[in-house]
Design a protein around this motif. Structure first.
Motif, PDB file in Angstrom:
ATOM      1  N   LEU A   1      45.850 -24.425  26.187  1.00  0.00           N
ATOM      2  CA  LEU A   1      44.459 -24.113  26.507  1.00  0.00           C
ATOM      3  C   LEU A   1      43.730 -23.482  25.324  1.00  0.00           C
ATOM      4  N   THR A   2      42.442 -23.753  25.248  1.00  0.00           N
ATOM      5  CA  THR A   2      41.594 -23.086  24.268  1.00  0.00           C
ATOM      6  C   THR A   2      41.174 -21.729  24.845  1.00  0.00           C
ATOM      7  N   PRO A   3      40.666 -20.838  24.008  1.00  0.00           N
ATOM      8  CA  PRO A   3      40.155 -19.567  24.550  1.00  0.00           C
ATOM      9  C   PRO A   3      39.081 -19.795  25.626  1.00  0.00           C
ATOM     10  N   ALA A   4      38.231 -20.792  25.442  1.00  0.00           N
ATOM     11  CA  ALA A   4      37.203 -21.091  26.450  1.00  0.00           C
ATOM     12  C   ALA A   4      37.853 -21.569  27.751  1.00  0.00           C
ATOM     13  N   ASP A   5      38.931 -22.377  27.643  1.00  0.00           N
ATOM     14  CA  ASP A   5      39.663 -22.824  28.836  1.00  0.00           C
ATOM     15  C   ASP A   5      40.237 -21.634  29.595  1.00  0.00           C
ATOM     16  N   VAL A   6      40.803 -20.691  28.851  1.00  0.00           N
ATOM     17  CA  VAL A   6      41.421 -19.512  29.476  1.00  0.00           C
ATOM     18  C   VAL A   6      40.355 -18.715  30.217  1.00  0.00           C
ATOM     19  N   GLU A   7      39.211 -18.523  29.602  1.00  0.00           N
ATOM     20  CA  GLU A   7      38.137 -17.780  30.258  1.00  0.00           C
ATOM     21  C   GLU A   7      37.652 -18.519  31.500  1.00  0.00           C
TER      22      GLU A   7
END
Length: 177
Positions: free
Chosen positions: A127-133
């Protein structure tokens, strides 16, 4: 849309979620059994207790880990027998049992945490940081929606047909809370 049926997109998302959770849970169970000879439920109990400022009730613990009262009592008994937690009656509420982590339980939790984090990375690595958020936001909404219902510990217990109270008697048994 029919409220009794899921759309194909919803059904697909549900099954992908269930499969991913099952795969991750299996890996976590393997790691915890291999490194600490405890289950993921027992690890969750230790984690909650290690993070608590003091004692908590069995009911608070059950609601926090989303586990049945009887299952929690059994798991807590195993942890207590292993010297990882303590249980005692509450001096303020005769129906409540207070639980605390021991130094040995805290040490085991700390020893298992790095391996647990390593397995948990399996969830976050793709996951990307945006995905995690986004995942955090979505799952927080889902959790909050599900928790809007009263906790299981607040639900009335089902009476068995042979209970004295169900037959009109006044006798009632008390279970660990």
């Amino acid at each position: 849309m029919n409220d009794d049926a899921l759309e194909p997109r919803e059904l697909g998302a549900y099954f992908v979620l269930m499969e991913a959770v099952s795969l991750l849970q299996h890996r976590i169970e393997q790691q915890l059994r291999a490194e600490g000879d405890i289950s993921s439920v027992q690890f969750q109990l230790l984690a909650r207790l290690a993070g608590a400022p003091g004692e908590v009730t069995m009911t608070q613990l059950a609601d926090g880990v989303v586990y049945s009262r009887s299952g929690l009592t059994y798991q807590a008994g195993l942890l207590e027998k292993a010297g990882l937690i303590t249980r005692r009656p509450s001096p303020d509420d005769e129906r409540a049992t207070l639980v605390a982590v021991t130094d040995a339980g805290r040490d085991l939790f700390r020893r298992l945490l790095p391996g647990h984090v390593q397995v948990t990375r399996l969830l976050f690595d793709p996951l990307t940081p945006a995905d995690v958020e986004h995942l955090r936001e979505v799952m927080t909404r889902v959790r909050d929606h599900l928790r809007a219902q009263p906790p299981r510990s607040a639900a009335p217990r089902k009476r068995r047909s042979g209970d004295a109270s169900a037959a009109g008697g006044a006798k009632r048994t008390t279970r660990a809370s």
